[in-house]
Write a protein that holds these residues in place. Structure first.
Motif, PDB file in Angstrom:
ATOM      1  N   VAL A  83       0.852  -1.186   0.000  1.00 10.16           N
ATOM      2  CA  VAL A  83       0.000   0.000   0.000  1.00 10.16           C
ATOM      3  C   VAL A  83       0.889   1.239   0.000  1.00 10.16           C
ATOM      4  N   VAL A  84       0.746   2.068  -1.010  1.00 10.32           N
ATOM      5  CA  VAL A  84       1.515   3.309  -1.087  1.00 10.32           C
ATOM      6  C   VAL A  84       0.564   4.471  -0.815  1.00 10.32           C
ATOM      7  N   SER A  85       0.835   5.206   0.262  1.00  5.29           N
ATOM      8  CA  SER A  85      -0.111   6.221   0.755  1.00  5.29           C
ATOM      9  C   SER A  85       0.540   7.597   0.829  1.00  5.29           C
ATOM     10  N   ASP A  86       1.411   7.901  -0.104  1.00  5.26           N
ATOM     11  CA  ASP A  86       2.154   9.167  -0.080  1.00  5.26           C
ATOM     12  C   ASP A  86       1.229  10.372   0.011  1.00  5.26           C
ATOM     13  N   GLY A  87       1.588  11.286   0.913  1.00  6.32           N
ATOM     14  CA  GLY A  87       0.839  12.524   1.065  1.00  6.32           C
ATOM     15  C   GLY A  87      -0.370  12.430   1.963  1.00  6.32           C
ATOM     16  N   SER A  88      -0.746  11.235   2.394  1.00 10.72           N
ATOM     17  CA  SER A  88      -1.939  11.082   3.233  1.00 10.72           C
ATOM     18  C   SER A  88      -1.748  11.792   4.565  1.00 10.72           C
ATOM     19  N   THR A  89      -2.780  12.521   4.961  1.00 13.45           N
ATOM     20  CA  THR A  89      -2.728  13.250   6.228  1.00 13.45           C
ATOM     21  C   THR A  89      -3.717  12.700   7.246  1.00 13.45           C
ATOM     22  N   ASP A  90      -4.447  11.639   6.866  1.00 14.66           N
ATOM     23  CA  ASP A  90      -5.381  11.018   7.803  1.00 14.66           C
ATOM     24  C   ASP A  90      -4.720   9.773   8.388  1.00 14.66           C
ATOM     25  N   SER A  91      -5.509   8.823   8.864  1.00 16.84           N
ATOM     26  CA  SER A  91      -4.950   7.642   9.540  1.00 16.84           C
ATOM     27  C   SER A  91      -4.676   6.477   8.592  1.00 16.84           C
ATOM     28  N   THR A  92      -4.683   6.704   7.287  1.00 14.51           N
ATOM     29  CA  THR A  92      -4.449   5.611   6.335  1.00 14.51           C
ATOM     30  C   THR A  92      -3.148   4.859   6.622  1.00 14.51           C
ATOM     31  N   PRO A  93      -1.997   5.524   6.760  1.00 14.46           N
ATOM     32  CA  PRO A  93      -0.754   4.780   7.015  1.00 14.46           C
ATOM     33  C   PRO A  93      -0.805   3.942   8.287  1.00 14.46           C
ATOM     34  N   GLN A  94      -1.431   4.479   9.332  1.00 11.23           N
ATOM     35  CA  GLN A  94      -1.507   3.744  10.604  1.00 11.23           C
ATOM     36  C   GLN A  94      -2.390   2.492  10.462  1.00 11.23           C
ATOM     37  N   ILE A  95      -3.477   2.612   9.721  1.00 10.83           N
ATOM     38  CA  ILE A  95      -4.351   1.450   9.497  1.00 10.83           C
ATOM     39  C   ILE A  95      -3.591   0.364   8.738  1.00 10.83           C
ATOM     40  N   VAL A  96      -2.835   0.759   7.723  1.00 16.92           N
ATOM     41  CA  VAL A  96      -2.061  -0.212   6.941  1.00 16.92           C
ATOM     42  C   VAL A  96      -1.033  -0.907   7.830  1.00 16.92           C
ATOM     43  N   GLN A  97      -0.410  -0.153   8.713  1.00 17.74           N
ATOM     44  CA  GLN A  97       0.620  -0.719   9.606  1.00 17.74           C
ATOM     45  C   GLN A  97       0.068  -1.855  10.453  1.00 17.74           C
ATOM     46  N   ARG A  98      -1.224  -1.803  10.763  1.00 21.40           N
ATOM     47  CA  ARG A  98      -1.814  -2.850  11.609  1.00 21.40           C
ATOM     48  C   ARG A  98      -1.803  -4.216  10.932  1.00 21.40           C
ATOM     49  N   PHE A  99      -1.615  -4.235   9.628  1.00 14.26           N
ATOM     50  CA  PHE A  99      -1.635  -5.502   8.882  1.00 14.26           C
ATOM     51  C   PHE A  99      -0.228  -5.978   8.511  1.00 14.26           C
ATOM     52  N   GLN A 100       0.787  -5.396   9.152  1.00 13.51           N
ATOM     53  CA  GLN A 100       2.165  -5.799   8.854  1.00 13.51           C
ATOM     54  C   GLN A 100       2.399  -7.278   9.134  1.00 13.51           C
ATOM     55  N   ASN A 101       1.802  -7.763  10.236  1.00 20.20           N
ATOM     56  CA  ASN A 101       2.013  -9.164  10.603  1.00 20.20           C
ATOM     57  C   ASN A 101       1.348 -10.136   9.636  1.00 20.20           C
ATOM     58  N   LYS A 102       0.520  -9.625   8.733  1.00 21.56           N
ATOM     59  CA  LYS A 102      -0.091 -10.462   7.696  1.00 21.56           C
ATOM     60  C   LYS A 102       0.611 -10.296   6.344  1.00 21.56           C
ATOM     61  N   GLY A 103       1.759  -9.622   6.382  1.00 16.17           N
ATOM     62  CA  GLY A 103       2.555  -9.498   5.166  1.00 16.17           C
ATOM     63  C   GLY A 103       2.234  -8.291   4.310  1.00 16.17           C
ATOM     64  N   VAL A 104       1.410  -7.372   4.831  1.00 22.46           N
ATOM     65  CA  VAL A 104       1.073  -6.169   4.064  1.00 22.46           C
ATOM     66  C   VAL A 104       2.153  -5.117   4.314  1.00 22.46           C
ATOM     67  N   LEU A 105       2.752  -4.615   3.243  1.00 25.54           N
ATOM     68  CA  LEU A 105       3.825  -3.637   3.354  1.00 25.54           C
ATOM     69  C   LEU A 105       3.275  -2.234   3.140  1.00 25.54           C
ATOM     70  N   SER A 106       3.648  -1.324   4.023  1.00 24.42           N
ATOM     71  CA  SER A 106       3.217   0.063   3.915  1.00 24.42           C
ATOM     72  C   SER A 106       4.360   0.918   3.396  1.00 24.42           C
ATOM     73  N   LEU A 107       4.098   1.642   2.309  1.00 26.74           N
ATOM     74  CA  LEU A 107       5.028   2.658   1.812  1.00 26.74           C
ATOM     75  C   LEU A 107       4.356   4.009   2.003  1.00 26.74           C
ATOM     76  N   HIS A 108       4.973   4.864   2.789  1.00 28.13           N
ATOM     77  CA  HIS A 108       4.366   6.173   3.039  1.00 28.13           C
ATOM     78  C   HIS A 108       5.437   7.240   3.053  1.00 28.13           C
ATOM     79  N   ASP A 109       5.193   8.284   2.295  1.00 30.89           N
ATOM     80  CA  ASP A 109       6.049   9.467   2.296  1.00 30.89           C
ATOM     81  C   ASP A 109       5.139  10.650   2.586  1.00 30.89           C
TER      82      ASP A 109
END
Length: 384
Positions: A83-109
């Motif tokens: 999931v690439v969430s560049d520029g997001s100012t809401d909780s999108t990156p944090q929600i994605v991070q919750r799925f790290q243990n299921k192999g979901v990778l978060s890319l956020h700038d």
């Protein structure tokens, strides 16, 4: 001169909306079955896949999208979700991070440089055979990935686009129009695919052979169109697979849909300006289809204006007086469609003329933005 303008404009409008679609569908049915049969053979070993989800301020839908992606019928060891969430100012990156243990990778700038820059960064981090692009507000059918990747058994296939379906909703002003539009587009794209390649993939569900991907200019608006051209110019086919289905909600308000179309069509003219030597005059089947399918569609409002002006100029003729009356009736229905566009009270006889007029106004605005240079790569999010 006025008669020539009327008949040429009317002929081009009729050709784009009716004759070209009917002709290519008929050609595909007569001569496309052998190609479709050849490309339906799947490889025994599935390729590795990176599912790239573009998400800008998508906290309302990103969790559902990730859960849908984790539930897809594809071997977990062959699938990577990014999931690439560049520029997001809401909780999108944090929600994605919750799925790290299921192999979901978060890319956020934190910096917002546009969707194209985000996709380039995502693909650069991928190591899979195939990259599948998607948006956060799309839900894939369970077998969508398998339906997309089966075509890569053919080494001449560089990309595969799936079918986009709009959820029916009486409360959403764009639902009926978008649904009809995508059914119309689907019939054309399936026929183009059978005869060669589609003219433009849809970034909501688009699989690409990673080795063929080239970084897209960050200043380009329509990244999916540019990727399509990259593959075509390398001599590969871009196909359409109607059994790979992606679902999404239409915009709640027609104004939001209008702005989406303005951005898309402004980007379409940018694509033509970038690849004009490849397209004009058409010297290949792909270029002929692109001009017939896309360019003439984006120029439809200009044809409608010329038809109206030339009809008024020749109003003393009974034929052109009748044309004025027919055009007046059509635009009157469009106004009634605008008035009755909300809720379950809308009727197709009013809504379709209204939707056609609204989208052609968007095309006119899109051309103006392209010529003025005011359209940026950043987009106005539609309320869904």
């Amino acid at each position: 001169m006025a008669q020539a303008i009327f008949f040429i404009s009317a002929a081009l409008l009729l050709y784009n909306y009716l004759l070209f679609p009917a002709g290519i569908i008929l050609m595909a049915r007569m001569g496309g079955s052998k190609v479709a049969e050849t490309l339906s053979t799947a490889s025994e070993s599935l390729p590795t896949v990176t599912l790239v989800i573009a998400a800008y301020n998508e906290e309302r839908v990103i969790e559902a999208k990730i859960l849908n992606s984790l539930d897809l019928d594809y071997p977990v060891e062959l699938l990577r979700i990014l999931v690439v969430s560049d520029g997001s100012t809401d909780s999108t990156p944090q929600i994605v991070q919750r799925f790290q243990n299921k192999g979901v990778l978060s890319l956020h700038d934190p910096e917002r440089r546009g969707k194209t820059a985000a996709l380039n960064r995502a693909v650069a981090s991928a190591t899979s055979d195939i990259v599948v692009f998607s948006d956060a507000n799309n839900i894939f059918d369970k077998n969508a990935l398998r339906q997309l990747v089966k075509h890569f058994a053919n080494p001449r296939v560089g990309g595969v686009c799936g079918l986009k379906q709009i959820y029916h909703s009486a409360e959403r002003e764009s639902s009926q129009g978008d649904s009809l539009y995508w059914k119309y587009e689907s019939a054309i794209k399936e026929s183009e695919s059978r005869l060669g390649s589609i003219t433009n993939a849809d970034g909501e569900i688009f699989a690409v052979r990673r080795s063929l991907y080239q970084p897209v200019d960050n200043m380009l608006i329509n990244d999916d169109a540019e990727i399509t051209f990259i593959l075509i110019k390398q001599g590969y086919r871009v196909l359409y697979e109607r059994h790979a289905v992606s679902h999404e909600q239409a915009s709640i308000r027609i104004e939001d849909d209008f702005h989406v179309k303005v951005r898309m069509i402004s980007g379409g003219f940018q694509t033509i300006a970038r690849h004009w030597a490849f397209l004009l005059p058409p010297r290949s089947w792909f270029a002929f289809n692109f001009v017939s399918h896309k360019l003439l569609r984006w120029l439809a409002p200009e044809f409608m204006i010329l038809i109206a002006i030339s009809s008024l100029w020749l109003i003393s003729s009974p034929f052109f007086l009748a044309m004025i009356i027919l055009q007046g009736a059509f635009y009157a229905l469009a106004v009634l469609g605008w008035i009755t566009r909300e809720g379950i009270g809308r009727r197709a006889v009013f809504y379709i003329p209204f939707y056609l007029c609204a989208m052609n106004l968007a095309a006119l605005h899109g051309l103006w933005r392209f010529l003025a240079g005011t359209q940026t790569t950043q987009w106005r999010k539609a309320e869904r």
